[in-house]
Design a protein around this motif. Structure first.
Motif, PDB file in Angstrom:
ATOM      1  N   LEU A 260       1.989 -14.403  -2.954  1.00 13.76           N
ATOM      2  CA  LEU A 260       0.960 -13.462  -2.495  1.00 13.76           C
ATOM      3  C   LEU A 260       1.590 -12.167  -1.977  1.00 13.76           C
ATOM      4  O   LEU A 260       1.052 -11.078  -2.195  1.00 13.76           O
ATOM      5  CB  LEU A 260       0.124 -14.119  -1.393  1.00 13.76           C
ATOM      6  CG  LEU A 260      -0.768 -15.285  -1.864  1.00 13.76           C
ATOM      7  CD1 LEU A 260      -1.285 -16.075  -0.672  1.00 13.76           C
ATOM      8  CD2 LEU A 260      -1.927 -14.770  -2.711  1.00 13.76           C
ATOM      9  N   ALA A 261       2.732 -12.282  -1.293  1.00 15.16           N
ATOM     10  CA  ALA A 261       3.444 -11.085  -0.828  1.00 15.16           C
ATOM     11  C   ALA A 261       3.911 -10.258  -2.017  1.00 15.16           C
ATOM     12  O   ALA A 261       3.856  -9.019  -2.002  1.00 15.16           O
ATOM     13  CB  ALA A 261       4.630 -11.478   0.046  1.00 15.16           C
TER      14      ALA A 261
ATOM     15  N   SER B 162      -2.348  -1.758   6.601  1.00 20.60           N
ATOM     16  CA  SER B 162      -3.172  -2.779   5.938  1.00 20.60           C
ATOM     17  C   SER B 162      -2.350  -3.655   5.005  1.00 20.60           C
ATOM     18  O   SER B 162      -2.822  -4.707   4.564  1.00 20.60           O
ATOM     19  CB  SER B 162      -4.307  -2.104   5.149  1.00 20.60           C
ATOM     20  OG  SER B 162      -3.791  -1.299   4.104  1.00 20.60           O
ATOM     21  N   ILE B 163      -1.122  -3.244   4.689  1.00 24.17           N
ATOM     22  CA  ILE B 163      -0.226  -4.056   3.878  1.00 24.17           C
ATOM     23  C   ILE B 163       0.731  -4.840   4.768  1.00 24.17           C
ATOM     24  O   ILE B 163       0.997  -6.022   4.536  1.00 24.17           O
ATOM     25  CB  ILE B 163       0.563  -3.177   2.881  1.00 24.17           C
ATOM     26  CG1 ILE B 163      -0.385  -2.639   1.806  1.00 24.17           C
ATOM     27  CG2 ILE B 163       1.696  -3.961   2.228  1.00 24.17           C
ATOM     28  CD1 ILE B 163       0.273  -1.721   0.800  1.00 24.17           C
TER      29      ILE B 163
ATOM     30  N   ARG C 126       0.809  -4.086  -5.898  1.00 23.34           N
ATOM     31  CA  ARG C 126      -0.534  -3.511  -6.018  1.00 23.34           C
ATOM     32  C   ARG C 126      -0.500  -2.056  -6.447  1.00 23.34           C
ATOM     33  O   ARG C 126      -1.375  -1.580  -7.162  1.00 23.34           O
ATOM     34  CB  ARG C 126      -1.281  -3.635  -4.679  1.00 23.34           C
ATOM     35  CG  ARG C 126      -2.744  -3.199  -4.741  1.00 23.34           C
ATOM     36  CD  ARG C 126      -3.496  -3.977  -5.786  1.00 23.34           C
ATOM     37  NE  ARG C 126      -4.888  -3.584  -5.892  1.00 23.34           N
ATOM     38  CZ  ARG C 126      -5.709  -3.991  -6.854  1.00 23.34           C
ATOM     39  NH1 ARG C 126      -5.254  -4.786  -7.805  1.00 23.34           N
ATOM     40  NH2 ARG C 126      -6.963  -3.605  -6.876  1.00 23.34           N
ATOM     41  N   SER C 127       0.531  -1.336  -6.019  1.00 28.60           N
ATOM     42  CA  SER C 127       0.615   0.080  -6.360  1.00 28.60           C
ATOM     43  C   SER C 127       1.070   0.296  -7.790  1.00 28.60           C
ATOM     44  O   SER C 127       1.091   1.423  -8.274  1.00 28.60           O
ATOM     45  CB  SER C 127       1.595   0.788  -5.418  1.00 28.60           C
ATOM     46  OG  SER C 127       2.885   0.213  -5.533  1.00 28.60           O
ATOM     47  N   GLY C 128       1.438  -0.791  -8.487  1.00 33.37           N
ATOM     48  CA  GLY C 128       1.848  -0.667  -9.875  1.00 33.37           C
ATOM     49  C   GLY C 128       3.333  -0.910 -10.074  1.00 33.37           C
ATOM     50  O   GLY C 128       3.767  -1.259 -11.154  1.00 33.37           O
ATOM     51  N   SER C 129       4.124  -0.715  -9.035  1.00 31.52           N
ATOM     52  CA  SER C 129       5.553  -0.974  -9.115  1.00 31.52           C
ATOM     53  C   SER C 129       5.984  -1.751  -7.889  1.00 31.52           C
ATOM     54  O   SER C 129       5.458  -1.546  -6.791  1.00 31.52           O
ATOM     55  CB  SER C 129       6.343   0.342  -9.199  1.00 31.52           C
ATOM     56  OG  SER C 129       6.098   1.138  -8.065  1.00 31.52           O
ATOM     57  N   LEU C 130       6.934  -2.622  -8.072  1.00 25.49           N
ATOM     58  CA  LEU C 130       7.367  -3.490  -6.980  1.00 25.49           C
ATOM     59  C   LEU C 130       8.126  -2.678  -5.927  1.00 25.49           C
ATOM     60  O   LEU C 130       9.090  -1.993  -6.236  1.00 25.49           O
ATOM     61  CB  LEU C 130       8.259  -4.605  -7.531  1.00 25.49           C
ATOM     62  CG  LEU C 130       8.806  -5.609  -6.509  1.00 25.49           C
ATOM     63  CD1 LEU C 130       7.657  -6.347  -5.859  1.00 25.49           C
ATOM     64  CD2 LEU C 130       9.760  -6.584  -7.180  1.00 25.49           C
ATOM     65  N   ASP C 131       7.661  -2.760  -4.695  1.00 29.42           N
ATOM     66  CA  ASP C 131       8.332  -2.096  -3.578  1.00 29.42           C
ATOM     67  C   ASP C 131       8.793  -3.175  -2.608  1.00 29.42           C
ATOM     68  O   ASP C 131       8.004  -3.699  -1.821  1.00 29.42           O
ATOM     69  CB  ASP C 131       7.386  -1.110  -2.896  1.00 29.42           C
ATOM     70  CG  ASP C 131       8.110  -0.231  -1.875  1.00 29.42           C
ATOM     71  OD1 ASP C 131       9.316  -0.457  -1.664  1.00 29.42           O
ATOM     72  OD2 ASP C 131       7.479   0.668  -1.308  1.00 29.42           O
ATOM     73  N   LEU C 132      10.077  -3.494  -2.666  1.00 29.57           N
ATOM     74  CA  LEU C 132      10.607  -4.584  -1.867  1.00 29.57           C
ATOM     75  C   LEU C 132      10.905  -4.189  -0.422  1.00 29.57           C
ATOM     76  O   LEU C 132      10.989  -5.060   0.449  1.00 29.57           O
ATOM     77  CB  LEU C 132      11.901  -5.121  -2.499  1.00 29.57           C
ATOM     78  CG  LEU C 132      11.753  -5.984  -3.752  1.00 29.57           C
ATOM     79  CD1 LEU C 132      13.126  -6.338  -4.295  1.00 29.57           C
ATOM     80  CD2 LEU C 132      10.960  -7.248  -3.453  1.00 29.57           C
TER      81      LEU C 132
ATOM     82  N   PRO D  80       9.235  -2.748   2.196  1.00 32.90           N
ATOM     83  CA  PRO D  80       8.377  -3.239   3.287  1.00 32.90           C
ATOM     84  C   PRO D  80       8.536  -4.734   3.532  1.00 32.90           C
ATOM     85  O   PRO D  80       8.567  -5.177   4.687  1.00 32.90           O
ATOM     86  CB  PRO D  80       6.958  -2.898   2.802  1.00 32.90           C
ATOM     87  CG  PRO D  80       7.157  -1.752   1.870  1.00 32.90           C
ATOM     88  CD  PRO D  80       8.452  -2.033   1.172  1.00 32.90           C
ATOM     89  N   ALA D  81       8.651  -5.514   2.451  1.00 30.93           N
ATOM     90  CA  ALA D  81       8.813  -6.961   2.597  1.00 30.93           C
ATOM     91  C   ALA D  81      10.136  -7.300   3.270  1.00 30.93           C
ATOM     92  O   ALA D  81      10.200  -8.172   4.148  1.00 30.93           O
ATOM     93  CB  ALA D  81       8.721  -7.639   1.233  1.00 30.93           C
ATOM     94  N   LEU D  82      11.216  -6.607   2.888  1.00 33.20           N
ATOM     95  CA  LEU D  82      12.521  -6.850   3.502  1.00 33.20           C
ATOM     96  C   LEU D  82      12.509  -6.476   4.978  1.00 33.20           C
ATOM     97  O   LEU D  82      13.079  -7.187   5.818  1.00 33.20           O
ATOM     98  CB  LEU D  82      13.597  -6.061   2.763  1.00 33.20           C
ATOM     99  CG  LEU D  82      13.906  -6.527   1.330  1.00 33.20           C
ATOM    100  CD1 LEU D  82      14.914  -5.588   0.665  1.00 33.20           C
ATOM    101  CD2 LEU D  82      14.444  -7.954   1.331  1.00 33.20           C
ATOM    102  N   PHE D  83      11.847  -5.354   5.296  1.00 36.93           N
ATOM    103  CA  PHE D  83      11.737  -4.942   6.704  1.00 36.93           C
ATOM    104  C   PHE D  83      10.972  -5.986   7.508  1.00 36.93           C
ATOM    105  O   PHE D  83      11.339  -6.298   8.649  1.00 36.93           O
ATOM    106  CB  PHE D  83      11.032  -3.585   6.807  1.00 36.93           C
ATOM    107  CG  PHE D  83      11.839  -2.427   6.279  1.00 36.93           C
ATOM    108  CD1 PHE D  83      13.222  -2.493   6.218  1.00 36.93           C
ATOM    109  CD2 PHE D  83      11.215  -1.274   5.836  1.00 36.93           C
ATOM    110  CE1 PHE D  83      13.972  -1.430   5.731  1.00 36.93           C
ATOM    111  CE2 PHE D  83      11.958  -0.203   5.350  1.00 36.93           C
ATOM    112  CZ  PHE D  83      13.339  -0.285   5.305  1.00 36.93           C
TER     113      PHE D  83
END
Length: 287
Positions: free
Chosen positions: A132-133, A93-94, A139-145, A147-150
């Motif tokens: 928006l990305a 969903s993300i 959303r989880s509270g901490s930036l997780d780069l 998934p976006a890089l993948f």
């Protein structure tokens, strides 16, 4: 609603369904990402074998087509692998709405290849998609780069594969639209299956994995067929906007299929809002 737009939206739905099917396969088994990728290619080869035989697809092929098939599938395989990694790292969903990062990625590629700078409204749309990305990643509270890089790496792979696929499709212009697309997809995924089959032994994957990946393969084959037909019949603008709707569809499918929603309704509403906004940004880009 035109035929082209209808099939494009339906294709986006099946593409979103594919990401959910991938995640559920991961959750229901201990298969590695590489094993799932390989098994999906073999599964798709079995799925498209029937239309290939029915159309006598071999009579349309020439030895030099092998080079075209490599150009299509090498970047495609890389893209699929990184999408699987992104889903494993986050959630379908993300990943679905994040695939609109393809637009900024293609913009950068166009500038690097000397096609000129984008217009002001395209820059605005690109900035909105990136913002928006970022909000979705936080959303989880901490930036997780990751998934976006993948997804960005996958976007480059998909773009290169799409370009090669479009060029290869000109080989069959004398056929009707639906026949041409069916032949193109059948030839392509049978080639993928043949090349991938030895990988099952190399990765020590059980043969059952091909059956377990059947829904991943089926949803992807249907999605690609519909999206290619939609792109040809409705043009770049509507096809890309329709394809960006996979984010909304992905979230809705995940909500329906989830037996117990661990995320709150507020969280689902946030994801839907982000996905709709990304679709609007894609529409702005192509105005």
């Amino acid at each position: 609603m035109s035929l082209g737009l209808s099939v494009s939206l339906l294709g986006a739905f099946f593409q979103a369904l594919n990401y959910v099917a991938t995640q559920r396969c991961q959750q229901a088994s201990a298969y590695r990402s590489t094993q799932i990728l390989i098994a999906t290619q073999v599964s798709m080869a079995f799925i498209v074998l029937v239309p290939f035989l029915a159309m006598r697809g071999w009579q349309y092929l020439a030895p030099e087509d092998l080079i075209s098939l490599v150009k299509i599938n090498a970047p495609y395989a890389v893209a699929q692998f990184f999408v699987i990694l992104a889903i494993r790292k986050s959630d379908a969903s993300i990943v679905s709405p994040m695939l609109t990062l393809k637009i900024p990625t293609l913009t950068v590629m166009a500038v690097v290849m000397g096609q000129g700078l984008p217009s002001s409204h395209q820059l605005l749309a690109t900035a909105l998609i990136l913002l928006l990305a970022y909000a979705l990643s936080r959303r989880s509270g901490s930036l997780d780069l990751w998934p976006a890089l993948f997804v960005i790496v996958a976007s480059v792979g998909y773009a290169l594969s799409d370009t090669a696929m479009t060029h290869f499709s000109t080989r069959f212009l004398d056929l009707s639209l639906f026949h041409r697309v069916a032949l193109l997809i059948s030839v392509n995924y049978i080639f993928c299956g043949i090349v991938s089959a030895p990988g099952l032994c190399m990765t020590k994957a059980p043969l059952r994995i091909v059956y377990d990946a059947r829904w991943i393969g089926l949803t992807w084959v249907i999605a690609v067929y519909l999206l290619v037909v939609g792109f040809i019949t409705t043009g770049v603008l509507k096809a890309n906007v329709a394809q960006s709707m996979r984010g909304v569809f992905g979230i809705l499918i995940a909500m329906v299929l989830a037996r117990s929603l661990r995320a709150s309704s507020k969280d689902w509403s946030f994801k839907i809002a982000i996905s709709v906004a990304m679709t609007a940004a894609v529409f702005l880009y192509f105005l």
